[in-house]
Write an enzyme that holds these catalytic residues in place. Structure first.
Site, PDB file in Angstrom:
ATOM      1  CB  THR A  15      34.485  36.910  28.624  1.00 46.48           C
ATOM      2  OG1 THR A  15      33.517  35.998  29.142  1.00 46.48           O
ATOM      3  CG2 THR A  15      34.304  37.057  27.123  1.00 46.48           C
ATOM      4  CG  ASP A  16      36.814  40.053  32.506  1.00 44.77           C
ATOM      5  OD1 ASP A  16      35.643  40.280  32.115  1.00 44.77           O
ATOM      6  OD2 ASP A  16      37.696  40.923  32.508  1.00 44.77           O
ATOM      7  CD  GLN A  17      32.503  38.201  38.774  1.00 45.05           C
ATOM      8  OE1 GLN A  17      33.582  38.537  39.232  1.00 45.05           O
ATOM      9  NE2 GLN A  17      31.499  37.796  39.522  1.00 45.05           N
ATOM     10  CB  VAL A  20      36.015  42.550  29.150  1.00 44.33           C
ATOM     11  CG1 VAL A  20      37.214  43.048  28.360  1.00 44.33           C
ATOM     12  CG2 VAL A  20      34.973  43.647  29.314  1.00 44.33           C
TER      13      VAL A  20
END
Length: 132
Positions: A15-17, A20
């Protein structure tokens, strides 16, 4: 045609920050889906490579419908699009636990002779297992 479905729990590192799933991970989900699809048909990537056959991706498309988030359990549904020749093509759906479609995709892979690095027809033993 036969389709397979495999559950995957989204890991933090995918996931990103914002929590997601990063778009680059969809290729990994598709790879897991087709590897398991082939395995359930009795075809092993390792055995193909031991037999001198590579199966690189030559094209991939993804259509994003809804976000996939950290710790979510998704299902990757994989289906062979048509009988392979020099290429093999798969369609995918990624669904949540409610069977909502989160993404769809398609990959095309080419059978490559590892000795010559040239395209080759799908080996007969793979065709026999896929068509069984």
């Amino acid at each position: 045609m036969f389709f397979d479905e495999i559950p995957i729990r989204v890991r933090y590192g995918e996931t990103d920050q914002m929590g997601v799933v990063h778009h680059g991970n969809y290729a990994l989900y598709f790879e897991i889906g087709r590897t398991e699809w082939l395995r359930k048909k009795g075809v092993s990537y390792k055995q193909m490579e031991d037999d001198g056959v590579m199966l690189p991706v030559v094209s991939m498309t993804v259509k994003f419908k809804k976000s996939i988030v950290y710790d979510q359990v998704i299902k990757v549904r994989t289906q062979l699009k048509k009988t392979p020749s020099v290429k093999i093509e798969f369609d995918y759906e990624i669904l949540n636990e409610n069977d909502d479609i989160l993404a769809t995709g398609n990959t095309v892979l080419a059978f490559i002779n590892m000795t010559t690095n040239r395209p080759m027809k799908c080996p007969d033993y793979i065709l026999e297992k896929i068509e069984a």
